[in-house]
Design a protein around this motif. Structure first.
Motif, short mmCIF file in Angstrom:
data_model
loop_
_atom_site.label_atom_id
_atom_site.label_comp_id
_atom_site.label_asym_id
_atom_site.label_seq_id
_atom_site.Cartn_x
_atom_site.Cartn_y
_atom_site.Cartn_z
N ALA A 38 47.81 45.58 42.19
CA ALA A 38 48.28 46.50 43.23
C ALA A 38 48.02 47.96 42.85
O ALA A 38 48.08 48.84 43.71
CB ALA A 38 49.77 46.27 43.50
N ARG A 39 47.72 48.22 41.60
CA ARG A 39 47.45 49.59 41.14
C ARG A 39 46.03 50.01 41.52
O ARG A 39 45.10 49.21 41.52
CB ARG A 39 47.54 49.68 39.63
N GLU A 40 45.89 51.29 41.77
CA GLU A 40 44.55 51.83 42.01
C GLU A 40 43.71 51.69 40.75
O GLU A 40 44.17 51.97 39.64
CB GLU A 40 44.65 53.31 42.40
N GLY A 41 42.50 51.19 40.91
CA GLY A 41 41.61 50.99 39.79
C GLY A 41 41.69 49.61 39.16
O GLY A 41 40.86 49.23 38.36
N PHE A 42 42.71 48.84 39.51
CA PHE A 42 42.89 47.51 38.94
C PHE A 42 42.58 46.40 39.94
O PHE A 42 42.86 45.23 39.70
CB PHE A 42 44.34 47.33 38.44
N GLU A 43 41.97 46.75 41.06
CA GLU A 43 41.67 45.78 42.12
C GLU A 43 40.77 44.63 41.63
O GLU A 43 40.79 43.55 42.22
CB GLU A 43 41.00 46.46 43.33
N VAL A 44 40.04 44.86 40.56
CA VAL A 44 39.17 43.82 40.01
C VAL A 44 39.97 42.56 39.66
O VAL A 44 39.43 41.45 39.66
CB VAL A 44 38.40 44.37 38.78
#
Length: 80
Positions: A38-44
């Motif tokens: 859910a964090r920005e940059g962790f969508e991977v």
């Protein structure tokens, strides 16, 4: 509950860190994945073929967690 999370290969590059500590109520590996994804940059971490391990043993996302566990996320490995 304190959980250490490690990121490997392409995931480490995408999120920009090797590891981090999380504090919270996590029943399963998937709970950790969902909070991070859910964090920005962790969508991977929303990838369909994500692999994970608990305390250095491969596991499924529904693997239960205990305080002090280490969780690792890494992409599937393909070869030829």
């Amino acid at each position: 509950m304190n959980i250490t999370v490690k990121f490997f290969a392409r995931y480490r590059e995408a999120v920009g860190v090797d590891s981090e500590r999380l504090v919270g109520d996590f029943a399963t590996v998937n709970d950790v994945r969902a909070v991070l994804a859910a964090r920005e940059g962790f969508e991977v971490l929303n990838e369909q073929n994500l692999m994970c391990a608990r305390n250095e043993d491969l596991c499924q996302l529904d693997e239960p967690l205990a305080d002090g566990d280490e969780v690792a996320f890494f992409p599937t490995v393909t070869g030829g």
